[in-house]
Design an enzyme around this catalytic site. Sequence first.
Site, PDB file in Angstrom:
ATOM      1  N   SER A   1       6.508   2.832 -10.203  1.00  0.00           N
ATOM      2  CA  SER A   1       7.332   3.364  -9.109  1.00  0.00           C
ATOM      3  C   SER A   1       6.665   3.093  -7.769  1.00  0.00           C
ATOM      4  O   SER A   1       5.486   2.743  -7.689  1.00  0.00           O
ATOM      5  CB  SER A   1       7.577   4.872  -9.291  1.00  0.00           C
ATOM      6  OG  SER A   1       6.375   5.579  -9.220  1.00  0.00           O
ATOM      7  N   THR A   2       7.451   3.262  -6.713  1.00  0.00           N
ATOM      8  CA  THR A   2       6.921   3.053  -5.368  1.00  0.00           C
ATOM      9  C   THR A   2       7.361   4.207  -4.474  1.00  0.00           C
ATOM     10  O   THR A   2       8.459   4.744  -4.643  1.00  0.00           O
ATOM     11  CB  THR A   2       7.370   1.677  -4.796  1.00  0.00           C
ATOM     12  OG1 THR A   2       6.726   1.484  -3.542  1.00  0.00           O
ATOM     13  CG2 THR A   2       8.877   1.576  -4.601  1.00  0.00           C
ATOM     14  N   GLN A   3       6.475   4.613  -3.570  1.00  0.00           N
ATOM     15  CA  GLN A   3       6.771   5.760  -2.716  1.00  0.00           C
ATOM     16  C   GLN A   3       6.692   5.394  -1.235  1.00  0.00           C
ATOM     17  O   GLN A   3       5.886   4.560  -0.847  1.00  0.00           O
ATOM     18  CB  GLN A   3       5.766   6.912  -2.940  1.00  0.00           C
ATOM     19  CG  GLN A   3       5.845   7.584  -4.288  1.00  0.00           C
ATOM     20  CD  GLN A   3       5.211   6.766  -5.384  1.00  0.00           C
ATOM     21  OE1 GLN A   3       4.148   6.203  -5.192  1.00  0.00           O
ATOM     22  NE2 GLN A   3       5.864   6.672  -6.525  1.00  0.00           N
TER      23      GLN A   3
ATOM     24  N   GLY B   1       2.661   0.598 -10.404  1.00  0.00           N
ATOM     25  CA  GLY B   1       3.159  -0.318 -11.414  1.00  0.00           C
ATOM     26  C   GLY B   1       4.591   0.016 -11.808  1.00  0.00           C
ATOM     27  O   GLY B   1       5.417  -0.874 -12.014  1.00  0.00           O
TER      28      GLY B   1
ATOM     29  N   GLU C   1       4.556  13.181  -5.298  1.00  0.00           N
ATOM     30  CA  GLU C   1       3.637  12.037  -5.305  1.00  0.00           C
ATOM     31  C   GLU C   1       3.556  11.442  -3.891  1.00  0.00           C
ATOM     32  O   GLU C   1       2.476  11.157  -3.383  1.00  0.00           O
ATOM     33  CB  GLU C   1       4.140  10.994  -6.311  1.00  0.00           C
ATOM     34  CG  GLU C   1       3.154   9.893  -6.605  1.00  0.00           C
ATOM     35  CD  GLU C   1       3.692   8.907  -7.650  1.00  0.00           C
ATOM     36  OE1 GLU C   1       4.792   9.159  -8.194  1.00  0.00           O
ATOM     37  OE2 GLU C   1       3.018   7.911  -7.910  1.00  0.00           O
TER      38      GLU C   1
HETATM   39  O1  IDP Z   1      -7.127   5.675  -6.652  1.00  0.00           O
HETATM   40  C1  IDP Z   1      -6.841   4.486  -6.624  1.00  0.00           C
HETATM   41  N1  IDP Z   1      -7.665   3.587  -6.054  1.00  0.00           N
HETATM   42  C2  IDP Z   1      -7.390   2.268  -6.009  1.00  0.00           C
HETATM   43  N2  IDP Z   1      -6.293   1.736  -6.521  1.00  0.00           N
HETATM   44  C3  IDP Z   1      -5.434   2.568  -7.120  1.00  0.00           C
HETATM   45  C4  IDP Z   1      -5.654   3.955  -7.208  1.00  0.00           C
HETATM   46  N3  IDP Z   1      -4.626   4.508  -7.835  1.00  0.00           N
HETATM   47  C5  IDP Z   1      -3.791   3.500  -8.127  1.00  0.00           C
HETATM   48  N4  IDP Z   1      -4.276   2.326  -7.705  1.00  0.00           N
HETATM   49  C6  IDP Z   1      -3.637   1.011  -7.803  1.00  0.00           C
HETATM   50  O2  IDP Z   1      -2.257   1.237  -8.047  1.00  0.00           O
HETATM   51  C7  IDP Z   1      -1.716   0.152  -8.779  1.00  0.00           C
HETATM   52  C8  IDP Z   1      -1.088   0.594 -10.058  1.00  0.00           C
HETATM   53  O3  IDP Z   1      -0.348   1.737  -9.909  1.00  0.00           O
HETATM   54  P1  IDP Z   1      -0.304   2.884 -11.008  1.00  0.00           P
HETATM   55  O4  IDP Z   1      -0.944   2.459 -12.286  1.00  0.00           O
HETATM   56  O5  IDP Z   1      -0.861   4.113 -10.387  1.00  0.00           O
HETATM   57  O6  IDP Z   1       1.247   2.985 -11.258  1.00  0.00           O
HETATM   58  P2  IDP Z   1       2.267   4.176 -10.922  1.00  0.00           P
HETATM   59  O7  IDP Z   1       1.812   4.782  -9.628  1.00  0.00           O
HETATM   60  O8  IDP Z   1       3.583   3.502 -10.800  1.00  0.00           O
HETATM   61  O9  IDP Z   1       2.178   5.129 -12.067  1.00  0.00           O
HETATM   62  C9  IDP Z   1      -2.877  -0.761  -9.044  1.00  0.00           C
HETATM   63  O10 IDP Z   1      -2.886  -1.716  -8.015  1.00  0.00           O
HETATM   64  C10 IDP Z   1      -4.079   0.147  -8.926  1.00  0.00           C
HETATM   65  O11 IDP Z   1      -5.237  -0.580  -8.638  1.00  0.00           O
HETATM   66 CA    CA Z   2      -0.102   5.400  -8.631  1.00  0.00          CA
END
Ligand code: IDP
Ligand code: CA
Length: 471
Positions: free
Chosen positions: A256-258, A254, A224
């Site tokens: 995880s963070t990279q 939401g 990722e």
């Molecule tokens: O392609 C994208 N364009 C704009 N914002 C995105 C995109 N993908 C993720 N985000 C943003 O990432 C954040 C949420 O992260 P996500 O739902 O992807 O969690 P995760 O990466 O931990 O699974 C929100 O602020 C969402 O708007």
């Molecule tokens: Ca994401």
Amino acid sequence: MKKGIRYETSRKTSYIFQQPQHGPWQTRMRKISNHGSLRVAKVAYPLGLCVGLFIYVAYIKWHRATATQAFFSITRAAPGTRWGQQAHSPQGTAADGHEVFYGIMFDAGSTGTRVHVFQFARPPRETPTLTHETFKALKPGLSAYADDVEKSAQGIQELLDVAKQDIPFDFWKATPLVLKATAGLRLLPGEKAQKLLQKVKEVFKASPFLVGDDCVSIMNGTDEGVSAWITVNFLTGSLKTPGGSSVGMLDLGGGSTQIAFLPRVEGTLQASPPGYLTALRMFNRTYKLYSYSYLGLGLMSARLAILGGVEGQPAKDGKELVSPCLSPSFKGEWEHAEVTYRVSGQKAVASLHELCAARVSEVLRNRVHRTEEVKHVDFYAFSYYYDLAAGVGLIGKGAQMVCRTLETQPQSSPFACMDLTYVSLLLQEFGFPRSKVLKLTRKIDNVETSWALGAIFHYIDSLNRQKSPAS
Ligand SMILES: O=c1[nH]cnc2c1ncn2[C@@H]1O[C@H](COP(=O)(O)OP(=O)(O)O)[C@@H](O)[C@H]1O
Ligand SMILES: [Ca+2]
């Protein structure tokens, strides 16, 4: 000098991304019927037309398939591949000789599912360029359907329809379709996650796109980070110049963070724990990247941890979660991963910011690996970094200001103090000085800054390797 981590909006790069235009296929079809005014016998005329039409259709289909293969081999094989600027590329037109190809990547994130439809063009004897992206996002994330798997299909279908509308019919069969899931599914029990993926696979298999056995999966955290690193470095042009400088990337999701960057200092490589370094082979170069994903440190998971809750579990006997990061007078409900929590602030004996920072520090203690080198690398930050900082500009300063306001005034956004304090301390834990300028962006040249573009590169590359394993 101003204190606090500063953000700049992304600088412009020189790539041009254009709206796709539909039509070469239809134009050619019409041409055939227009050429039908030959003097032939009454029976031979329609017969000849049918045969001609059949041969033409077969030729065009074959031609498209070959063109797609050529694209795959170029992304893999071209030495020092240059993804240069492109002035104009009508879709699939033979007139200007540009070949057009597509890739569809679904991002099943913890807070939402998104489709990215990428259009690539390859001018004659040149390497391909990314010419357009279509993006659509839906909420909630796939993991919200863990107990009602059937219902998840509707959203996936809706996003697939976006791809169908965007991509001309005759490209469908050759266009790879992939879904990769991140923290939301990583945090689910394995069986539930697999059921959701299986459902998506069924929907994908029934679609007209190119669907392999590996079309749906949970992406590992390192990939990722690496994929997002490829995206920002591709879009900023860094991948074009072998040996040139590269940029780092920070993604706050939401769940995880990279963090990912290319270390230049030997000490960084030596000091990195196992699992933090990974080799990436792309465009005939090998990069040794620092990439790590922290599961549970995405913004929403961090909120839960700061509140003292446990992922996937309702609070015992509906107990209220009390936090020093909320306004002392605040009482409310907060929903996370399908669980609703009752939350409230607590009487403040010191400044809200100090109390909140102490609690956040506790949550972050010994969770994050720090590198000295990040101080000297340009970083792009997106997702929740962007959403949060867009409002306040300076994260560190913003946290102090918002927390202070919260002490006395009712606040429309009760989590603002908690979120900003968290992000500010998380960045410090990574090793960023408070004066560090981060490039904050949602899009670079109209393309979403997310791991999706880098991941489709990788996927196309792996398809190609399967085709010619010897190379
Ligand atoms: O392609 C994208 N364009 C704009 N914002 C995105 C995109 N993908 C993720 N985000 C943003 O990432 C954040 C949420 O992260 P996500 O739902 O992807 O969690 P995760 O990466 O931990 O699974 C929100 O602020 C969402 O708007
Ligand atoms: Ca994401």
